[in-house]
Design a protein around this motif. Structure first.
Motif, short mmCIF file in Angstrom:
data_model
loop_
_atom_site.label_atom_id
_atom_site.label_comp_id
_atom_site.label_asym_id
_atom_site.label_seq_id
_atom_site.Cartn_x
_atom_site.Cartn_y
_atom_site.Cartn_z
N ARG A 1 74.24 3.88 51.39
CA ARG A 1 74.78 2.51 51.37
C ARG A 1 74.84 1.96 49.95
N MET A 2 73.82 2.24 49.18
CA MET A 2 73.79 1.69 47.83
C MET A 2 74.89 2.33 46.97
N THR A 3 75.15 3.63 47.17
CA THR A 3 76.22 4.29 46.41
C THR A 3 77.56 3.66 46.78
N ALA A 4 77.72 3.34 48.06
CA ALA A 4 78.98 2.73 48.50
C ALA A 4 79.15 1.32 47.91
N LEU A 5 78.02 0.64 47.70
CA LEU A 5 78.07 -0.74 47.21
C LEU A 5 78.32 -0.80 45.70
N GLU A 6 77.95 0.26 44.99
CA GLU A 6 77.91 0.21 43.52
C GLU A 6 79.21 -0.27 42.87
N PRO A 7 80.38 0.23 43.29
CA PRO A 7 81.61 -0.24 42.63
C PRO A 7 81.81 -1.75 42.74
N ALA A 8 81.45 -2.34 43.88
CA ALA A 8 81.61 -3.80 44.04
C ALA A 8 80.70 -4.54 43.06
N ALA B 1 70.82 -14.84 36.32
CA ALA B 1 70.79 -15.66 37.54
C ALA B 1 72.19 -15.70 38.17
N ARG B 2 73.20 -15.96 37.33
CA ARG B 2 74.57 -16.05 37.87
C ARG B 2 75.01 -14.70 38.44
N PHE B 3 74.68 -13.65 37.70
CA PHE B 3 75.05 -12.31 38.17
C PHE B 3 74.34 -12.00 39.50
N ALA B 4 73.04 -12.33 39.57
CA ALA B 4 72.27 -12.02 40.79
C ALA B 4 72.90 -12.70 42.00
N VAL B 5 73.27 -13.96 41.85
CA VAL B 5 73.86 -14.69 42.97
C VAL B 5 75.19 -14.04 43.39
N ARG B 6 76.01 -13.70 42.39
CA ARG B 6 77.31 -13.10 42.74
C ARG B 6 77.15 -11.70 43.36
N GLY C 1 77.96 -10.53 51.94
CA GLY C 1 79.18 -11.09 52.50
C GLY C 1 79.19 -12.61 52.48
N TRP C 2 78.46 -13.22 51.53
CA TRP C 2 78.41 -14.68 51.47
C TRP C 2 79.55 -15.22 50.62
N GLU D 1 79.42 -18.41 66.00
CA GLU D 1 80.57 -19.11 66.60
C GLU D 1 81.82 -18.24 66.53
N ALA D 2 81.93 -17.45 65.46
CA ALA D 2 83.13 -16.62 65.29
C ALA D 2 83.14 -15.44 66.27
N GLY D 3 81.98 -15.09 66.84
CA GLY D 3 81.91 -13.99 67.80
C GLY D 3 82.45 -12.70 67.21
N ASP D 4 83.42 -12.09 67.93
CA ASP D 4 83.96 -10.81 67.47
C ASP D 4 84.74 -10.94 66.17
N ALA D 5 85.15 -12.18 65.86
CA ALA D 5 85.94 -12.37 64.63
C ALA D 5 85.03 -12.55 63.40
N ALA D 6 83.72 -12.44 63.60
CA ALA D 6 82.80 -12.59 62.46
C ALA D 6 83.07 -11.49 61.44
N PRO D 7 82.92 -11.81 60.14
CA PRO D 7 83.20 -10.78 59.13
C PRO D 7 82.29 -9.56 59.31
N ASP D 8 82.84 -8.42 58.95
CA ASP D 8 82.09 -7.17 59.10
C ASP D 8 81.25 -6.97 57.83
N ASP D 9 80.10 -7.60 57.78
CA ASP D 9 79.28 -7.51 56.58
C ASP D 9 77.80 -7.39 56.94
N VAL D 10 76.97 -7.32 55.92
CA VAL D 10 75.54 -7.08 56.14
C VAL D 10 74.89 -8.22 56.93
N THR D 11 75.31 -9.46 56.68
CA THR D 11 74.70 -10.59 57.40
C THR D 11 75.01 -10.50 58.90
N THR D 12 76.27 -10.20 59.24
CA THR D 12 76.63 -10.06 60.66
C THR D 12 75.86 -8.90 61.29
N GLU D 13 75.74 -7.81 60.53
CA GLU D 13 75.03 -6.63 61.04
C GLU D 13 73.57 -6.99 61.38
#
Ligand code: HEM
Length: 410
Positions: free
Chosen positions: A118-125, A150-155, A162-163, A210-222
Motif C-alpha cells: 500500500r505504501m509503495t502505491a501511495l508514494e507517487p501521490a 506542517a503544511r506538507f504533513a496536512v496535505r 481522502g480528505w 450519508e453518501a452510502g455507496d456513493a462514498a469516495p473509495d478511500d482509506v477513511t471509507t474503508e
C-alpha cells in the motif's frame, strides 16, 4: 544521582533516653530527582536529558511519575509488556492504549493500512504533494522548516486519507492550537481542542455514511466499513484511530522536517551525500540517523502492573513511567559519541520509531513522507543553509525538535 531517600535525622527538640527507639516518623514524599518542565530542561532539553541519563538514569519527577533515560532501561521496559502496561489514559486510544489480546486485535487492523504494498502505491501521490508545495517556494529565499513540514504533513495525510483540500487551513490551525493547549497544561483547554478535532472527523464520517455507496473509495471509507473481531467498529473507535493517525502524527512529521532540514543546513557534507543520488535505502537510513541524534518524538507513557526494579530503583505497582526515546537514542553506552553520524552502524539500535508490540505502525508512511519532502527540497535548490539573521527556537516538552527552524534556500 540525587539522594531521594528520607534522612534518618532526629527532629530537633526530640529527646531520646538511652536505648529508646524513636517513634516512627511520617515519611513524606521523597524529594523529586528532577523537574521535567523546569528551567534546565526549557533552556536546552536534549542536553538536559543527556545530563539526567548520566546523573540519574531512572528519575522521579515532582508529579511522582518516573522517567527512564538509558537505552537499556527504555528498551527493556518497552519489551516488557507484562510489567509495563499501555493503559495509561482514561480516554479511548486505539490501539496504543490497549494491552494484550485487545491490542493484538486492533493492531492487526491498523497494520493492514500500512503494508509495504500500500505504501509503495501511495508514494507517487505523496511525491506530487511534495513537489507542488516546494515549487511554491521563493528560491533564493527564507523558509521555516517546521511550517513547511506542517503544511506538507496536512496535505500528504489528506491525500492518503481522502480528505478534502479545503480542510487544510482548519487542520493547520488545529495543530497550532493543540500544541499551545498541550504546552499550557490546562485540561479544559486541551479537552476543547480535542473535541474540535473530533467534530472535524465526525463530519467526514457522517458525510460518507450519508453518501452510502456513493462514498469516495478511500482509506477513511474503508475504515468505516472495516471490522474487528467480527463486528463493525464503533464511532468512538473510528474517531480514535483517525485522531491517532492525524492529530499526533501531523505534528511529528512537522517536527521531524524541522530537525532534518536544519541538520542538513548545518552539515553540508551530509547534504552533499543526499544530493549525490543515493538509493531510497541509504536516504532513509540517513534520515533515521539524523532523527536519532535529535529525536523530536520525546517520550511515551507506561504504567507498572507489578513492583519492578529498574536501574537499581524500586517502582511499586501502579507507577507512571515515561520512556524517554530522545535520551535513549543518545546513550553513549550504546552509541559511543551520540553526535557521531553513522547511519548503517547505528540503525539496529535506533529507537526513533519505538520497539516492542507498540512499535510505530506508521513508520513506512512517515519515512516515505519525509523522504519525498526532503528530496523535493534538495531537487529545487543548490543549497539549504542556516539563516544567521533569524533565531532558531527549540520546542518545549512534551515535544522536542524546533518550534521555529528558520533556514535559507539558495
Ligand atoms: C513522524 C514520525 C513518527 C515518529 C517519530 C513516530 C514514533 C512512534 C513511536 C516511538 C511509537 C511507539 C509508542 C509506544 O511505544 O508507546 C509510535 C507508535 C504509534 N505510531 Fe508513530 N511515529 C511517527 C509517525 C507516525 C505516523 C505517520 C502514523 C500513522 C499515520 C503513526 C501511528 C502510530 C500509532 C497508531 C502508534 C501506536 C501503535 C501501538 O500502540 O500499537 N506514527 N510512533
Amino acid at each position: 544521582m540525587t539522594n531521594h531517600m528520607p534522612t534518618d535525622e532526629v527532629t530537633p527538640g526530640t529527646r531520646l533516653s538511652p536505648g529508646a527507639v524513636a517513634p516512627p516518623k511520617a515519611i513524606k514524599d521523597p524529594l523529586p530527582d528532577w523537574n521535567p518542565r523546569g528551567p534546565r530542561v526549557r533552556r536546552d532539553p536534549v542536553s538536559a536529558y543527556d545530563e539526567m541519563r548520566s546523573r540519574c538514569p531512572v528519575a522521579r519527577g515532582a508529579s511522582g511519575a518516573w522517567t527512564l533515560f538509558s537505552h537499556a532501561d527504555v528498551t527493556a521496559a518497552a519489551l516488557d509488556h507484562q510489567a509495563f502496561s499501555n493503559a495509561v489514559s482514561r480516554h479511548l486510544q486505539v490501539p496504543n492504549g490497549f494491552d494484550e489480546a485487545t491490542h493484538t486485535e486492533f493492531r492487526a487492523l491498523v497494520d493492514r493500512y500500512f503494508t509495504r504494498k500500500r505504501m509503495t502505491a501511495l508514494e507517487p501521490a505523496v511525491q506530487r504533494v511534495a513537489a507542488e508545495l516546494v515549487s511554491q517556494f521563493d528560491v533564493p529565499g527564507p523558509i521555516d522548516a517546521v511550517e513547511v513540514g506542517a503544511r506538507f504533513a496536512v496535505r500528504a495525510q489528506s491525500a492518503w486519507l481522502g480528505w478534502p483540500t479545503d480542510l487544510e487551513d482548519e487542520l493547520l490551525q488545529w495543530m497550532a492550537d493543540n500544541h499551545a493547549a498541550t504546552r499550557s497544561r490546562d485540561g479544559a483547554r486541551t479537552a476543547e481542542v480535542a473535541q474540535r478535532f473530533d467534530a472535524i472527523i465526525r463530519s467526514l464520517i457522517n458525510a460518507r455514511r450519508e453518501a452510502g455507496d456513493a462514498a469516495p473509495d478511500d482509506v477513511t471509507t474503508e475504515l468505516l466499513r472495516d471490522r474487528v473481531n467480527g463486528r463493525e467498529l464503533t464511532d468512538e473507535e473510528i474517531v480514535s484511530i483517525l485522531r491517532n493517525w492525524t492529530g499526533g502524527d501531523l505534528g511529528s512529521i512537522a517536527l521531524c522536517t524541522g530537525v532534518i532540514l536544519t541538520y542538513l543546513a548545518d552539515h553540508p557534507h551530509v547534504q552533499a551525500r543526499l544530493r549525490s543520488g543515493v538509493s531510497d535505502r541509504e536516504f532513509t537510513a540517513i534520515l533515521d540517523e539524523i532523527l536519532r541524534i535529535d529525536d523530536p518524538f520525546v517520550a511515551n507513557r507506561r504504567i507498572t502492573t507489578e513492583p519492578v526494579t529498574v536501574g537499581g530503583r524500586e517502582l511499586a505497582a501502579g507507577e507512571r513511567v515515561f520512556l524517554n526515546w530522545t535520551s535513549a537514542n543518545r546513550d553513549p553506552q550504546m552509541f559511543g559519541d551520540p553526535d557521531a553520524f553513522d547511519p548503517l552502524g547505528n540503525a539496529p539500535y535506533n529507537l526513533v520509531y519505538g520497539i516492542g508490540k507498540h512499535v510505530c505502525p506508521g513508520r513506512l508512511l512517515a519515512t516515505l513522507e519525509l523522504r519525498a519532502l526532503t528530496r523535493a527540497v534538495l531537487e529545487t535548490t543548490a543549497a539549504i543553509e542556516p539563516d544567521p539573521g533569524r533565531p532558531r527556537q527549540r520546542a518545549l516538552p512534551p515535544v522536542g525538535g524546533f518550534a521555529a527552524a528558520p533556514l535559507r534556500l539558495r
